[in-house]
Design an enzyme around this catalytic site. Structure first.
Site, PDB file in Angstrom:
ATOM      1  N   ALA A  52       0.409  -0.961  -0.258  1.00 15.25           N
ATOM      2  CA  ALA A  52      -0.065   0.170   0.228  1.00 15.25           C
ATOM      3  C   ALA A  52       0.657   1.645  -0.064  1.00 15.25           C
ATOM      4  O   ALA A  52       1.707   1.574   0.892  1.00 15.25           O
ATOM      5  CB  ALA A  52      -0.800  -0.142   1.089  1.00 15.25           C
ATOM      6  N   GLY A  97      -0.932  10.225  -5.845  1.00 18.21           N
ATOM      7  CA  GLY A  97      -0.769   9.029  -7.000  1.00 18.21           C
ATOM      8  C   GLY A  97      -0.281   8.720  -7.213  1.00 18.21           C
ATOM      9  O   GLY A  97       1.545   8.689  -6.946  1.00 18.21           O
ATOM     10  N   SER A  98       0.294   9.354  -8.533  1.00 16.99           N
ATOM     11  CA  SER A  98       1.793   9.442  -9.058  1.00 16.99           C
ATOM     12  C   SER A  98       3.185  10.297  -8.205  1.00 16.99           C
ATOM     13  O   SER A  98       3.551   9.669  -8.404  1.00 16.99           O
ATOM     14  CB  SER A  98       1.113  10.400 -10.678  1.00 16.99           C
ATOM     15  OG  SER A  98       0.924   9.670 -11.298  1.00 16.99           O
ATOM     16  N   SER A 138      -4.583  -3.622  -4.431  1.00 14.64           N
ATOM     17  CA  SER A 138      -4.996  -4.664  -4.546  1.00 14.64           C
ATOM     18  C   SER A 138      -4.866  -5.796  -4.053  1.00 14.64           C
ATOM     19  O   SER A 138      -4.038  -5.676  -3.189  1.00 14.64           O
ATOM     20  CB  SER A 138      -4.382  -5.262  -6.236  1.00 14.64           C
ATOM     21  OG  SER A 138      -4.468  -3.911  -6.970  1.00 14.64           O
ATOM     22  N   ARG A 149     -14.296 -15.500 -40.287  1.00  8.33           N
ATOM     23  CA  ARG A 149     -15.449 -14.782 -40.865  1.00  8.33           C
ATOM     24  C   ARG A 149     -15.470 -14.293 -42.373  1.00  8.33           C
ATOM     25  O   ARG A 149     -14.409 -13.376 -42.443  1.00  8.33           O
ATOM     26  CB  ARG A 149     -15.616 -13.754 -40.186  1.00  8.33           C
ATOM     27  CG  ARG A 149     -16.537 -12.424 -40.497  1.00  8.33           C
ATOM     28  CD  ARG A 149     -17.970 -12.478 -40.208  1.00  8.33           C
ATOM     29  NE  ARG A 149     -19.046 -11.313 -40.321  1.00  8.33           N
ATOM     30  CZ  ARG A 149     -20.415 -11.741 -40.251  1.00  8.33           C
ATOM     31  NH1 ARG A 149     -20.374 -12.543 -40.088  1.00  8.33           N
ATOM     32  NH2 ARG A 149     -21.007 -10.413 -40.517  1.00  8.33           N
ATOM     33  N   GLU A 155       0.748   1.204 -11.208  1.00  9.63           N
ATOM     34  CA  GLU A 155       2.565   1.088 -11.294  1.00  9.63           C
ATOM     35  C   GLU A 155       3.280   1.775 -11.668  1.00  9.63           C
ATOM     36  O   GLU A 155       4.437   1.444 -12.593  1.00  9.63           O
ATOM     37  CB  GLU A 155       3.151  -0.312 -11.469  1.00  9.63           C
ATOM     38  CG  GLU A 155       2.798  -1.546 -10.800  1.00  9.63           C
ATOM     39  CD  GLU A 155       3.072  -1.213  -9.360  1.00  9.63           C
ATOM     40  OE1 GLU A 155       3.840  -0.758  -8.853  1.00  9.63           O
ATOM     41  OE2 GLU A 155       2.377  -2.646  -8.721  1.00  9.63           O
ATOM     42  N   GLY A 156       2.837   3.532 -11.969  1.00 11.49           N
ATOM     43  CA  GLY A 156       2.806   4.362 -12.839  1.00 11.49           C
ATOM     44  C   GLY A 156       1.978   4.336 -14.206  1.00 11.49           C
ATOM     45  O   GLY A 156       3.059   3.925 -15.377  1.00 11.49           O
TER      46      GLY A 156
HETATM   47  C1  LIG Z   1      -7.431  -1.449 -10.184  1.00 10.63           C
HETATM   48  C2  LIG Z   1      -5.937  -0.913  -9.346  1.00 10.63           C
HETATM   49  C3  LIG Z   1      -4.919  -1.128  -8.567  1.00 10.63           C
HETATM   50  C4  LIG Z   1      -4.193   0.028  -7.856  1.00 10.63           C
HETATM   51  N1  LIG Z   1      -3.333  -1.597  -7.221  1.00 10.63           N
HETATM   52  C5  LIG Z   1      -2.783  -0.586  -6.086  1.00 10.63           C
HETATM   53  C6  LIG Z   1      -1.910  -1.234  -5.351  1.00 10.63           C
HETATM   54  O1  LIG Z   1      -1.927  -2.636  -5.133  1.00 10.63           O
HETATM   55  N2  LIG Z   1      -1.068  -0.693  -4.505  1.00 10.63           N
HETATM   56  C7  LIG Z   1      -0.789   1.073  -4.607  1.00 10.63           C
HETATM   57  O2  LIG Z   1       0.118   1.521  -3.477  1.00 10.63           O
HETATM   58  N3  LIG Z   1      -1.490   1.637  -5.489  1.00 10.63           N
HETATM   59  C8  LIG Z   1      -1.847   0.351  -6.534  1.00 10.63           C
HETATM   60  N4  LIG Z   1      -2.974   1.378  -7.299  1.00 10.63           N
HETATM   61  C9  LIG Z   1      -2.946   2.826  -7.209  1.00 10.63           C
HETATM   62  C10 LIG Z   1      -1.926   3.335  -8.741  1.00 10.63           C
HETATM   63  O3  LIG Z   1      -0.591   3.238  -8.584  1.00 10.63           O
HETATM   64  C11 LIG Z   1      -2.161   4.656  -9.347  1.00 10.63           C
HETATM   65  O4  LIG Z   1      -4.171   4.785  -9.573  1.00 10.63           O
HETATM   66  C12 LIG Z   1      -2.096   5.465 -10.068  1.00 10.63           C
HETATM   67  O5  LIG Z   1      -0.030   5.157  -9.873  1.00 10.63           O
HETATM   68  C13 LIG Z   1      -2.025   6.994 -10.849  1.00 10.63           C
HETATM   69  O6  LIG Z   1      -2.212   7.856  -9.723  1.00 10.63           O
HETATM   70  P1  LIG Z   1      -3.470   8.807  -9.246  1.00 10.63           P
HETATM   71  O7  LIG Z   1      -4.486   7.774  -9.201  1.00 10.63           O
HETATM   72  O8  LIG Z   1      -3.416   9.185  -7.802  1.00 10.63           O
HETATM   73  O9  LIG Z   1      -3.444   9.364 -10.630  1.00 10.63           O
HETATM   74  P2  LIG Z   1      -2.947  10.437 -10.494  1.00 10.63           P
HETATM   75  O10 LIG Z   1      -1.235  10.566 -10.047  1.00 10.63           O
HETATM   76  O11 LIG Z   1      -4.098  11.854  -9.426  1.00 10.63           O
HETATM   77  O12 LIG Z   1      -2.497  11.297 -12.183  1.00 10.63           O
HETATM   78  C14 LIG Z   1      -3.830  11.241 -12.752  1.00 10.63           C
HETATM   79  C15 LIG Z   1      -3.507  11.356 -14.098  1.00 10.63           C
HETATM   80  O13 LIG Z   1      -2.603  12.332 -14.406  1.00 10.63           O
HETATM   81  C16 LIG Z   1      -0.909  12.513 -15.439  1.00 10.63           C
HETATM   82  N5  LIG Z   1      -0.245  12.782 -14.045  1.00 10.63           N
HETATM   83  C17 LIG Z   1      -0.142  13.033 -12.862  1.00 10.63           C
HETATM   84  N6  LIG Z   1       1.066  13.560 -12.824  1.00 10.63           N
HETATM   85  C18 LIG Z   1       1.647  13.835 -14.180  1.00 10.63           C
HETATM   86  C19 LIG Z   1       3.551  15.113 -14.514  1.00 10.63           C
HETATM   87  N7  LIG Z   1       4.049  15.242 -13.558  1.00 10.63           N
HETATM   88  N8  LIG Z   1       2.911  15.230 -15.531  1.00 10.63           N
HETATM   89  C20 LIG Z   1       2.751  14.004 -16.887  1.00 10.63           C
HETATM   90  N9  LIG Z   1       1.037  13.536 -15.877  1.00 10.63           N
HETATM   91  C21 LIG Z   1       0.727  13.549 -15.036  1.00 10.63           C
HETATM   92  C22 LIG Z   1      -1.130  10.853 -14.739  1.00 10.63           C
HETATM   93  O14 LIG Z   1      -0.640  10.388 -16.007  1.00 10.63           O
HETATM   94  C23 LIG Z   1      -2.253  10.602 -15.332  1.00 10.63           C
HETATM   95  O15 LIG Z   1      -3.342  10.757 -16.234  1.00 10.63           O
HETATM   96  C24 LIG Z   1      -3.922   1.051  -7.912  1.00 10.63           C
HETATM   97  C25 LIG Z   1      -5.243   1.408  -8.840  1.00 10.63           C
HETATM   98  C26 LIG Z   1      -5.776   0.858  -9.515  1.00 10.63           C
HETATM   99  C27 LIG Z   1      -6.510   1.621 -10.260  1.00 10.63           C
END
Ligand SMILES: Cc1cc2nc3c(=O)[nH]c(=O)nc-3n(C[C@H](O)[C@H](O)[C@H](O)COP(=O)(O)OP(=O)(O)OC[C@H]3O[C@@H](n4cnc5c(N)ncnc54)[C@H](O)[C@@H]3O)c2cc1C
Length: 570
Positions: free
Chosen positions: A167, A174-175, A202, A308, A412-413
């Site tokens: 986690a 997020g990112s 997950s 097909r 995973e990024g």
């Molecule tokens: C089904 C699922 C399973 C997951 N499993 C895990 C897990 O087991 N453990 C865990 O810790 N996390 C997990 N995650 C989280 C996942 O790793 C994050 O959702 C992902 O890293 C993106 O973060 P965010 O959703 O906050 O999007 P954000 O970071 O808010 O990004 C939103 C958008 O903005 C873009 N963006 C953000 N910053 C920048 C930048 N500097 N330059 C350009 N574009 C940018 C991104 O590319 C994206 O398109 C999971 C997510 C999902 C949906």
């Protein structure tokens, strides 16, 4: 079906591409008999391929339909998912790459990658439950844990008795993981107390979770640590599993930590370094997951297009459909070639501490993730298109493949984060050796490669376009910041603006050129692969040329829009 023996490219990769002479002594000891060891691994993959191709693939539709079981607030996986996980544990698959001392099989990363790809082809949700629930927590404990933690957790994970999760993500982090706010506070007795919330975890419904948290009072990436929290005794709360349209059988959980007892995994403060190591491995895993789902989609589309009939012939004989199929094949084969090159490098790094391999791996890991996952989405989209109207009908499976593929460029990024990593690294190397821009460019792997014939000229042209882009971006930077830049003056994100805007275009071109490189290297040994290598090199040239033009024609409108949004914020 047997997902190993019935996949000619996978078998060719195993039989004729992976350098087992290097991998076997490195991972099994120098006295190991290479031929016998490889024959045993091959047999094991063939047995697993049969189980995965029949049992797990056979249950995939039901796993998707049933999704996550929410029983009186308790989050659980469905019966067919549990059967899949039990079956994989019985096959010995859970501890594949873990040492025998802890109940595992001690196999190289490369061998387990074959297994992961087959599982992803059969059921990507099962691959996530298996990979994140078992393999990753065990691998992290193995790498960073104390002997007591290893003995306590790993053998039970290997037997499938304990399931974990990792986690990092939080609602506001997020990112940008550095924004996480979950805290860890030490107690007198050596135990730490966690406070905070995690989301999108997950397999978060399992028995333990490895949590990235920060010591109270720290900020940014410093002061982070990894902690193991057992779920036993409601030590933390699984608040919910999200309702989602992708990998539906794998619970994606929100977790609440309120006074949760935990023990440090490694040194508190090293968390960021640890998580980076872990993410590099899991990014290769997600790239391979993309290859698995793309293989499933390509197989379905090929079968459908052969049977097909429209306008008096099978649709695969219509040139546009034929080209789609060829693009799918090139993408899947190219992604696989790049991913298994990375898997071998991973073994050289893990077992041989090979520094050159580490540098090469760092260069191609974001490309494996980017190309494997963006390629999967493209291949699934084409598979759906080839199916016409029935593509949207559940029975035909391609809709599920499409839905499942869509998560791969996100977790995973994201693809954008992979692009930033790839391009920032490339810029660092470029600024250290700007003269490389007068030659074949800063990437050793690309600069050293050279091929004969049409492959060679297309490859060289594609590489030339990338070097041309870098040259023009560096010149722009030098004009703005002065020549001190070429003597190592530091660069901030603001300085890198135009480069960051075009990071994904550069990454796309880089990924295609590396794919062309590995396929061309392979074609030297396997002449029947030459046509595919030629096609990949031609595609790389076209993509690199198109993206170079797009960058050159940048009209500044993106930065004008950002400036307008910024002034709205003030
Ligand atoms: C089904 C699922 C399973 C997951 N499993 C895990 C897990 O087991 N453990 C865990 O810790 N996390 C997990 N995650 C989280 C996942 O790793 C994050 O959702 C992902 O890293 C993106 O973060 P965010 O959703 O906050 O999007 P954000 O970071 O808010 O990004 C939103 C958008 O903005 C873009 N963006 C953000 N910053 C920048 C930048 N500097 N330059 C350009 N574009 C940018 C991104 O590319 C994206 O398109 C999971 C997510 C999902 C949906």
């Amino acid at each position: 079906m047997n997902y190993f023996l019935d996949n000619p490219d996978l078998v060719t990769t195993f039989d004729r591409v992976v350098p087992w002479q290097r991998i076997v002594p490195l991972t099994q000891g120098k006295d190991a008999n290479v031929a016998d060891t490889v024959a045993t691994w091959r047999e094991m993959l063939a047995v697993a391929g049969e189980y995965i191709g029949t049992e797990i693939a056979g249950r995939a539709k039901l796993v998707d339909e049933l999704g996550v079981i929410r029983d009186g607030g308790r989050v659980e996986t469905s019966a067919p998912m549990n059967a899949n996980l039990r079956g994989l544990a019985e096959l010995g698959f859970v501890g594949l790459s873990l040492p025998e001392a802890y109940g595992g099989s001690g196999l190289p990363f490369t061998v387990s990658s074959f297994g992961v790809e087959m599982i992803a082809r059969a059921c990507p949700a099962t691959m996530v439950e298996f990979g994140i629930g078992f393999t990753e927590p065990a691998a992290m404990i193995l790498r960073f844990g104390t002997e007591e933690q290893k003995q306590r957790y790993i053998p039970r994970v290997v037997r499938g008795e304990l399931k974990g999760a990792v986690a990092m993500t939080e609602p506001q982090a997020g990112s940008d993981v550095g924004r996480l706010t979950t805290t860890a506070t030490p107690r007198q007795d050596g135990c730490w107390i966690l406070q905070g919330r995690k989301q999108f975890i997950s397999a978060g419904q399992g028995d333990l979770v490895i949590v990235l948290a920060r010591s109270v009072g720290s900020s940014g990436l410093d002061g982070m640590g990894m902690f193991i929290a057992d779920r036993e005794g409601d030590n933390y709360v699984v608040e919910r599993a999200e309702h989602k349209f992708t990998i539906r059988g794998s619970p994606t959980c929100a977790l609440l930590f309120e006074g949760t007892r935990a023990t440090p995994l490694g040194k508190p403060g090293d968390g960021w370094k640890q998580i980076l190591t872990f993410m590099n491995e899991s990014r290769l895993g997600v790239g391979i997951q993309g290859i698995g789902v793309a293989t499933a989609a390509f197989e379905k589309a090929s079968e459908y297009a052969a049977q097909r009939v429209q306008m008096d012939k099978p649709i695969r004989e219509h040139p546009m459909v034929a080209e789609m199929l060829l693009e799918m094949e090139t993408t899947v084969t190219g992604a696989r070639a790049l991913a298994y090159t990375a898997a071998v490098l991973q073994d050289l790094v893990l077992f041989g501490h090979d520094e050159q391999a580490a540098r090469d791996l760092r260069e191609i890991t974001p490309l494996v993730k980017w190309y494997g996952t963006e390629g999967a989405v493209r291949v699934c989209r084409l598979a759906l298109q080839i199916h016409g109207g029935v593509g949207v009908v559940d029975e035909y499976d391609v809709g599920r493949f499409m839905r499942d593929s869509l998560i791969t460029p996100i977790y995973e990024g994201t693809s954008q984060i992979q692009s930033l990593m790839a391009v920032k690294d490339l810029m660092k190397v470029t600024m250290r050796r700007p003269r490389s821009l007068l030659g074949r460019g800063p990437s050793r792997l690309l600069a050293d490669a050279s091929f004969d014939g049409r492959v060679g000229s297309d490859f060289a042209a594609a590489r030339g376009h990338i070097v041309g882009v870098l040259r023009s971006l560096v010149l722009r930077l030098v004009r703005r910041k002065g020549p001190g830049l070429l003597r190592g003056a530091p660069l901030g994100d603001e300085d890198l603006g135009p480069i960051l805007l075009h990071a994904e275009r550069i990454t796309e071109a880089l990924a295609h050129v590396h794919v062309a490189r590995v396929l061309a290297e392979r074609a030297r040994r396997i002449p029947e692969r030459r046509r595919l290598a030629e096609r990949a090199a031609r595609t790389a040239r076209l993509v690199a040329e198109r993206n170079r033009r797009a960058i050159a024609l940048d009209d500044g409108s993106v930065f004008a829009r950002i400036a307008a949004w910024r002034s709205e914020r003030r």
